[in-house]
Design an enzyme around this catalytic site. Structure first.
Site, PDB file in Angstrom:
ATOM      1  N   ASP A 296       0.855  -1.192   0.000  1.00 42.51           N
ATOM      2  CA  ASP A 296       0.000   0.000   0.000  1.00 42.51           C
ATOM      3  C   ASP A 296       0.893   1.246   0.000  1.00 42.51           C
ATOM      4  O   ASP A 296       2.043   1.185   0.445  1.00 42.51           O
ATOM      5  CB  ASP A 296      -0.847  -0.060   1.288  1.00 42.51           C
ATOM      6  CG  ASP A 296      -1.682   1.169   1.507  1.00 42.51           C
ATOM      7  OD1 ASP A 296      -2.172   1.745   0.520  1.00 42.51           O
ATOM      8  OD2 ASP A 296      -1.851   1.546   2.688  1.00 42.51           O
TER       9      ASP A 296
ATOM     10  N   ASP B 124      -0.375   4.898   0.878  1.00 40.94           N
ATOM     11  CA  ASP B 124      -0.687   5.899   1.900  1.00 40.94           C
ATOM     12  C   ASP B 124      -0.560   5.331   3.305  1.00 40.94           C
ATOM     13  O   ASP B 124      -1.245   4.362   3.659  1.00 40.94           O
ATOM     14  CB  ASP B 124      -2.101   6.456   1.690  1.00 40.94           C
ATOM     15  CG  ASP B 124      -2.225   7.135   0.339  1.00 40.94           C
ATOM     16  OD1 ASP B 124      -1.192   7.515  -0.230  1.00 40.94           O
ATOM     17  OD2 ASP B 124      -3.358   7.260  -0.154  1.00 40.94           O
TER      18      ASP B 124
ATOM     19  N   ASP C  57      -2.181  -0.555   5.860  1.00 39.53           N
ATOM     20  CA  ASP C  57      -2.623  -0.079   7.177  1.00 39.53           C
ATOM     21  C   ASP C  57      -4.146  -0.138   7.287  1.00 39.53           C
ATOM     22  O   ASP C  57      -4.696   0.187   8.334  1.00 39.53           O
ATOM     23  CB  ASP C  57      -2.149   1.361   7.434  1.00 39.53           C
ATOM     24  CG  ASP C  57      -2.791   2.341   6.484  1.00 39.53           C
ATOM     25  OD1 ASP C  57      -2.753   2.091   5.257  1.00 39.53           O
ATOM     26  OD2 ASP C  57      -3.360   3.340   6.950  1.00 39.53           O
TER      27      ASP C  57
END
Ligand SMILES: [Mg+2]
Length: 180
Positions: A9, A11, A136
Site C-alpha cells: 500500500d 498511503d 494499514d
C-alpha cells in the site's frame, strides 16, 4: 521456484500521511500543540474519522500528496525485498481521485527502482492477486485473499486479527523469518 509477490500500500505505509495531516489540522482549526496524541487525549470531543472527512477536500489535492514525506526505511527495505520477491505498489487511488498524477510522480521520484508497470492504482484490493499485502487498512486486508500484514497507524492500533508490523524494520524481519 517462481518469486512470490508482495503488494504494498502507499498511503501511510510508504507515504507518511499523519505528519502532514497534523499540520493541516492545526492550520485549518487554528490550534497549536506539539504532541498530537496528548492533544487528542485532552480533547475527547475531536472525532478523528469525522475530522478526516472534513479535511478531505484538502487531502484530495495534488499538492498534499505530491509533498508527502517517505516513511523511514521503506526505500531500503523494499530494495532488499526485490532481490527475493516481486514487489508491486497497490494504492487505493480511487479514495483520493484527484491525486493520480501526484501519486505517480511521487512513486517515480521516491521509488525509482520499482518499474511503473508494477504500480497498481485500484479501488477494492480484493482484485490484487499477490501472496502478501502490506497495508494499514483493516478494510482492505479483510478483502485480500493472501497473507495480510497490518502496518501500524493511529487508526488501527486495536486490531489483533492480522500480523502486525510497526515499521519497515519489522517488515524486513518478517520476511527474513519466512526464508527459514
Ligand atoms: Mg493506506
Amino acid at each position: 521456484m517462481p518469486k512470490k509477490i508482495i503488494a504494498v500500500d502507499m498511503d501511510q505505509v510508504l507515504a507518511d500521511m499523519e505528519v502532514p495531516f497534523v499540520e493541516l489540522f492545526k492550520r485549518e482549526y487554528e490550534v497549536e500543540f506539539d504532541d498530537a496524541e496528548a492533544y487528542l487525549v485532552d480533547h475527547p470531543e475531536v472525532d478523528l474519522n469525522m475530522t478526516i472527512r472534513e479535511l478531505y477536500p484538502y487531502i484530495n489535492t495534488y499538492e498534499f500528496v505530491r509533498n508527502l514525506p517517505v516513511i523511514k526505511n521503506a526505500q531500503m527495505v523494499l530494495k532488499e525485498l526485490q532481490e527475493d520477491y516481486i514487489v508491486y505498489i497497490a494504492t487505493a487511488a480511487m479514495d483520493i481521485p484527484k491525486t493520480f498524477s501526484a501519486k505517480y510522480e511521487w512513486l517515480e521520484e521516491h521509488f525509482p527502482f520499482i518499474h511503473p508497470q508494477q504500480f497498481v492504482f485500484c479501488g477494492n484490493k480484493e482484485i490484487i492477486q499477490a501472496d502478501y499485502l502490506i497495508d494499514d487498512s483493516i478494510r482492505q486486508l479483510k478483502r485480500f485473499n493472501g497473507t495480510g500484514l497490518l502496518f501500524s497507524s493511529s487508526l488501527n492500533q486495536k486490531n489483533t486479527e492480522f500480523i502486525r508490523v510497526n515499521n519497515w524494520e519489522d517488515v524486513r524481519e518478517y520476511f527474513q523469518s519466512q526464508k527459514q
